[in-house]
Design a protein around this motif. Sequence first.
Motif, PDB file in Angstrom:
ATOM      1  N   ARG A  13       0.843  -1.212   0.000  1.00 44.05           N
ATOM      2  CA  ARG A  13       0.000   0.000   0.000  1.00 44.05           C
ATOM      3  C   ARG A  13       0.873   1.255   0.000  1.00 44.05           C
ATOM      4  O   ARG A  13       0.589   2.220  -0.699  1.00 44.05           O
ATOM      5  N   TYR A  14       1.937   1.219   0.794  1.00 48.63           N
ATOM      6  CA  TYR A  14       2.853   2.353   0.856  1.00 48.63           C
ATOM      7  C   TYR A  14       3.526   2.574  -0.495  1.00 48.63           C
ATOM      8  O   TYR A  14       3.627   3.713  -0.964  1.00 48.63           O
ATOM      9  N   GLN A  15       4.006   1.485  -1.127  1.00 47.66           N
ATOM     10  CA  GLN A  15       4.654   1.583  -2.448  1.00 47.66           C
ATOM     11  C   GLN A  15       3.736   2.261  -3.456  1.00 47.66           C
ATOM     12  O   GLN A  15       4.149   3.153  -4.198  1.00 47.66           O
ATOM     13  N   VAL A  16       2.493   1.800  -3.486  1.00 44.90           N
ATOM     14  CA  VAL A  16       1.524   2.325  -4.452  1.00 44.90           C
ATOM     15  C   VAL A  16       1.268   3.809  -4.206  1.00 44.90           C
ATOM     16  O   VAL A  16       1.258   4.614  -5.143  1.00 44.90           O
ATOM     17  N   ALA A  17       1.075   4.183  -2.946  1.00 48.95           N
ATOM     18  CA  ALA A  17       0.827   5.597  -2.624  1.00 48.95           C
ATOM     19  C   ALA A  17       2.027   6.453  -3.006  1.00 48.95           C
ATOM     20  O   ALA A  17       1.866   7.576  -3.510  1.00 48.95           O
ATOM     21  N   GLU A  18       3.239   5.931  -2.796  1.00 50.05           N
ATOM     22  CA  GLU A  18       4.453   6.658  -3.147  1.00 50.05           C
ATOM     23  C   GLU A  18       4.536   6.908  -4.655  1.00 50.05           C
ATOM     24  O   GLU A  18       4.826   8.022  -5.097  1.00 50.05           O
ATOM     25  N   VAL A  19       4.247   5.884  -5.451  1.00 50.26           N
ATOM     26  CA  VAL A  19       4.292   6.040  -6.909  1.00 50.26           C
ATOM     27  C   VAL A  19       3.171   6.964  -7.386  1.00 50.26           C
ATOM     28  O   VAL A  19       3.386   7.823  -8.239  1.00 50.26           O
ATOM     29  N   ALA A  20       1.983   6.809  -6.823  1.00 48.18           N
ATOM     30  CA  ALA A  20       0.870   7.692  -7.209  1.00 48.18           C
ATOM     31  C   ALA A  20       1.191   9.147  -6.894  1.00 48.18           C
ATOM     32  O   ALA A  20       0.857  10.047  -7.674  1.00 48.18           O
ATOM     33  N   CYS A  27       5.209   0.991 -31.577  1.00 47.72           N
ATOM     34  CA  CYS A  27       4.902   2.395 -31.867  1.00 47.72           C
ATOM     35  C   CYS A  27       5.054   3.328 -30.667  1.00 47.72           C
ATOM     36  O   CYS A  27       4.920   4.538 -30.814  1.00 47.72           O
ATOM     37  N   ALA A  28       5.321   2.801 -29.489  1.00 42.49           N
ATOM     38  CA  ALA A  28       5.378   3.635 -28.280  1.00 42.49           C
ATOM     39  C   ALA A  28       6.815   4.010 -27.932  1.00 42.49           C
ATOM     40  O   ALA A  28       7.755   3.293 -28.253  1.00 42.49           O
ATOM     41  N   ASP A  29       6.932   5.131 -27.260  1.00 35.34           N
ATOM     42  CA  ASP A  29       8.210   5.568 -26.703  1.00 35.34           C
ATOM     43  C   ASP A  29       8.055   5.684 -25.199  1.00 35.34           C
ATOM     44  O   ASP A  29       7.034   6.182 -24.708  1.00 35.34           O
ATOM     45  N   LEU A  30       9.070   5.235 -24.462  1.00 31.96           N
ATOM     46  CA  LEU A  30       9.075   5.390 -23.022  1.00 31.96           C
ATOM     47  C   LEU A  30       9.293   6.866 -22.694  1.00 31.96           C
ATOM     48  O   LEU A  30      10.296   7.448 -23.085  1.00 31.96           O
ATOM     49  N   LYS A  31       8.318   7.455 -22.002  1.00 33.56           N
ATOM     50  CA  LYS A  31       8.373   8.883 -21.698  1.00 33.56           C
ATOM     51  C   LYS A  31       8.879   9.127 -20.278  1.00 33.56           C
ATOM     52  O   LYS A  31       9.576  10.090 -20.020  1.00 33.56           O
ATOM     53  N   ASP A  32       8.497   8.239 -19.354  1.00 30.48           N
ATOM     54  CA  ASP A  32       8.897   8.409 -17.952  1.00 30.48           C
ATOM     55  C   ASP A  32       8.646   7.093 -17.229  1.00 30.48           C
ATOM     56  O   ASP A  32       7.918   6.235 -17.715  1.00 30.48           O
ATOM     57  N   GLN A  33       9.268   6.958 -16.059  1.00 38.49           N
ATOM     58  CA  GLN A  33       8.958   5.825 -15.195  1.00 38.49           C
ATOM     59  C   GLN A  33       8.919   6.286 -13.762  1.00 38.49           C
ATOM     60  O   GLN A  33       9.559   7.276 -13.397  1.00 38.49           O
ATOM     61  N   PHE A  34       8.151   5.577 -12.949  1.00 41.29           N
ATOM     62  CA  PHE A  34       7.915   5.939 -11.568  1.00 41.29           C
ATOM     63  C   PHE A  34       8.186   4.702 -10.725  1.00 41.29           C
ATOM     64  O   PHE A  34       7.562   3.665 -10.925  1.00 41.29           O
ATOM     65  N   LEU A  35       9.119   4.820  -9.770  1.00 39.99           N
ATOM     66  CA  LEU A  35       9.550   3.683  -8.955  1.00 39.99           C
ATOM     67  C   LEU A  35       9.262   3.938  -7.497  1.00 39.99           C
ATOM     68  O   LEU A  35       9.402   5.072  -7.023  1.00 39.99           O
ATOM     69  N   PRO A  36       8.900   2.878  -6.763  1.00 39.77           N
ATOM     70  CA  PRO A  36       8.672   3.059  -5.315  1.00 39.77           C
ATOM     71  C   PRO A  36       9.978   3.292  -4.584  1.00 39.77           C
ATOM     72  O   PRO A  36      11.038   2.998  -5.048  1.00 39.77           O
TER      73      PRO A  36
END
Length: 149
Positions: free
Chosen positions: A27-34, A140-149
Amino acid sequence: MELFIMRHGEAGWHTLDNQRELTEAGRYQVAEVAAQIAESEWRPRIIWSSPFVRARQTAAIVSEILNCPVEEREFLTPDDDPGQCLDALLETDEYPLMLVSHMPFVGGFSTLLVDGHRRGIPFMTAQAVLLDLPVVGPGCADLKDQFLP
């Protein structure tokens, strides 16, 4: 078009796969990424979630932080065919969109969109990526960003 793809947070192992619940750490990981996504310049309009408990719980946390609705999609379970999801993306105009699902689905689907094959890249629990899709299709997609816990 922007597409977020997120793996559910850490889940316990005490029950059937589709009923596994997030741990407190999950739950903490998810809240951190959100929260990271909330601070970025991109936000999903809607979240599509796997019907499995841990994915629904993940989507609910993200939904509360980002203030966007959640819809369950049957084709987002761990071993589903990414082609079904690709077909659904072609039929929607709900972008920016977030998918909340599982490994190996998130890894295979992300790789299909970026590299055009389904071998799959690894995703940590609660990890999210943001893809730019000028056209919905394999490779067809490009990686624009990533979000890590």
